[in-house]
Design an enzyme around this catalytic site. Structure first.
Site, mmCIF file in Angstrom:
data_model
loop_
_atom_site.group_PDB
_atom_site.id
_atom_site.type_symbol
_atom_site.label_atom_id
_atom_site.label_comp_id
_atom_site.label_asym_id
_atom_site.label_seq_id
_atom_site.Cartn_x
_atom_site.Cartn_y
_atom_site.Cartn_z
ATOM 1 N N HIS A 194 22.649 -25.200 -14.859
ATOM 2 C CA HIS A 194 22.078 -23.843 -14.893
ATOM 3 C C HIS A 194 21.244 -23.672 -13.618
ATOM 4 O O HIS A 194 20.085 -24.051 -13.570
ATOM 5 C CB HIS A 194 21.158 -23.675 -16.107
ATOM 6 N N ASP A 231 26.095 -21.857 -14.580
ATOM 7 C CA ASP A 231 25.823 -20.475 -14.163
ATOM 8 C C ASP A 231 24.792 -20.519 -13.035
ATOM 9 O O ASP A 231 24.252 -21.583 -12.731
ATOM 10 C CB ASP A 231 25.437 -19.551 -15.328
HETATM 11 C C1 XIL Z 1 21.371 -20.725 -25.081
HETATM 12 C C2 XIL Z 1 22.256 -19.553 -25.491
HETATM 13 O O1 XIL Z 1 23.056 -19.202 -24.399
HETATM 14 C C3 XIL Z 1 21.401 -18.378 -25.927
HETATM 15 O O2 XIL Z 1 22.212 -17.348 -26.448
HETATM 16 C C4 XIL Z 1 20.382 -18.831 -26.975
HETATM 17 O O3 XIL Z 1 19.520 -17.760 -27.277
HETATM 18 C C5 XIL Z 1 19.600 -20.021 -26.479
HETATM 19 O O4 XIL Z 1 20.482 -21.067 -26.115
HETATM 20 N N1 XIL Z 1 20.924 -25.245 -22.791
HETATM 21 C C6 XIL Z 1 21.823 -25.379 -23.824
HETATM 22 C C7 XIL Z 1 22.381 -24.181 -24.470
HETATM 23 O O5 XIL Z 1 22.235 -26.510 -24.136
HETATM 24 O O6 XIL Z 1 22.639 -24.383 -25.832
HETATM 25 C C8 XIL Z 1 21.496 -22.983 -24.277
HETATM 26 O O7 XIL Z 1 22.187 -21.833 -24.811
HETATM 27 C C9 XIL Z 1 21.144 -22.795 -22.821
HETATM 28 C C10 XIL Z 1 20.396 -23.994 -22.305
#
Ligand code: XIL
Length: 299
Positions: A186, A217
Site C-alpha cells: 500500500h 495500490d
Molecule cells: C481494508 C478494506 O479495504 C476496507 O474496506 C476496510 O474498511 C478496512 O480494511 N490491510 C489489510 C486489508 O490487510 O484487509 C485492509 O482492507 C487494508 C489494509
C-alpha cells in the site's frame, strides 16, 4: 457487493484478472458477527463467481487485530478459551473453503513499524506462539492451501521487514507449515519513495518461501495531477518488475482495480486515485506501466 450491483465492475474483473480476493467478506467480524452465528453469504458468492469464471481465490484473512467481531473484542476469555476460539475459527473457515482457495493470508500485520510485536488480543494472550499455532491449524484444515503471513510497510528493507524475515526464518526452522510471505504494497505518494523492492523480496525467497504482492495500490494526495499520476505509474511498475524478476514471486493482487470503489478515500480522507483504472474504468498511466512490466514475465 459490487459483483452483483455493477455489471461493468464484474466484466472488467473477469477481463483483466485470473484471481480474486475478498476485500472484507472473509474477515472474522463479517463472518461471525455473533458468537456461533455465521454469515458466509458474501464470501460464498465471491468463491462461486470465481469458480464460474475459472478464477482462483486468495483467502484474506484469518488472524488479525482489526475487523474482529464485538463479542470477541469486548469479551473476557482465559487464554485456554481464546486458543479454542481461534482454533475453531481457523478450522471452520479454512475447512469450509478447502480445495477452493489456493492461498490464505493466515496471519496479518503482527509487527509495529520498529519491528516489535504489535500489542493485540492474540499477542497479549499467547506471546508470539499464536502464529505457529495458526499455521498448524490452517494446514490441518486444508493441507493443499498455500499459507501466508502478510504485512504492510515491509516492501523495502527496514526494521519491520527485518523482524518479519527473522520470524519467517524461525518458523521454517521449527517446521511450521508456512509457504509464503505477502507484501501488501500500500504505497503512499505523500511519504513513500521508490526503493529496491526486488532486493527485499529476494531476502525472503532465499529462505525457501514463496512471496506475493497482496494488496497493491498507490494513493495520491488529492487532487491528483499529471505529475502524481506519472509517479504512481512508477510505483506500480516497480512492484510488477520486482515480482516478475523473482521466480518465487507467484502473483500480484491489487487492492481494488477502480477508483470508483477503492478503500483509500474512506481510510485516508485527503487521498485517493490509488488504483489502475479511474472511476469510469478507464486506464490511468499506471495501467500501461504495470502491464508493460508484467509483459516481461511472458515466456
Ligand atoms: C481494508 C478494506 O479495504 C476496507 O474496506 C476496510 O474498511 C478496512 O480494511 N490491510 C489489510 C486489508 O490487510 O484487509 C485492509 O482492507 C487494508 C489494509
Amino acid at each position: 457487493m459490487q459483483l452483483d450491483r455493477d455489471a461493468t465492475y464484474s466484466s472488467v474483473l473477469v477481463r483483466e484478472f485470473d484471481s480474486v480476493t475478498p476485500e472484507n467478506a472473509m474477515k472474522w467480524g463479517p463472518v461471525e458477527p455473533e458468537k456461533g452465528t455465521f454469515n458466509w453469504a458474501e464470501a460464498d458468492a465471491i468463491v462461486a463467481f470465481a469458480q464460474a469464471h475459472g478464477m482462483k481465490v486468495r483467502g484474506h484473512t484469518l488472524v488479525w487485530h482489526n475487523q474482529l467481531p464485538d463479542w470477541l473484542n469486548s469479551g473476557t476469555f482465559t487464554p485456554a478459551q481464546l486458543s479454542a476460539i481461534l482454533k475453531s475459527h481457523i478450522t471452520t473457515e479454512v475447512g469450509r473453503y478447502a480445495g477452493k482457495i489456493y492461498a490464505w493470508d493466515v496471519v496479518n500485520e503482527v509487527f509495529n513499524e520498529d519491528g516489535t510485536w504489535r500489542d493485540t488480543i492474540w499477542y497479549r494472550a499467547f506471546g508470539d506462539k499464536f502464529v505457529a499455532d495458526a499455521f498448524r491449524w490452517a494446514h490441518e484444515a486444508d493441507p493443499q492451501a498455500k499459507l501466508y503471513i502478510n504485512d504492510y510497510n515491509t516492501d523495502l528493507a527496514n526494521p519491520k521487514s527485518d523482524a518479519l524475515l527473522a520470524l519467517v526464518k524461525s518458523l521454517k526452522a521449527q517446521g511450521v507449515p508456512i509457504d509464503g510471505v505477502g507484501f501488501q504494497a500500500h504505497f503512499d505518494l505523500a511519504v513513500d519513495s521508490l526503493g529496491d523492492m526486488a532486493a527485499n523480496l529476494k531476502r525472503f525467497t532465499d529462505l525457501g518461501v514463496d512471496v506475493a504482492i497482496t494488496e497493491l495500490d498507490a494513493r495520491i494526495p488529492m487532487p491528483a495531477d499529471k505529475t502524481a499520476l506519472a509517479k504512481q505509474a512508477d510505483f506500480y511498475k516497480e512492484a510488477a518488475s520486482a515480482c516478475v524478476s523473482l521466480p518465487r514471486c507467484v502473483g500480484i493482487t491489487v487492492w481494488g482495480f477502480t477508483d470508483k470503489y477503492s478503500w483509500v478515500p474512506y481510510s485516508f480522507p485527503s487521498e485517493g486515485a490509488a488504483t489502475l483504472l479511474d472511476a469510469d474504468f478507464q486506464p490511468k498511466p499506471a495501467y500501461r506501466a504495470f502491464a508493460e512490466a508484467l509483459a516481461a514475465a511472458k515466456p
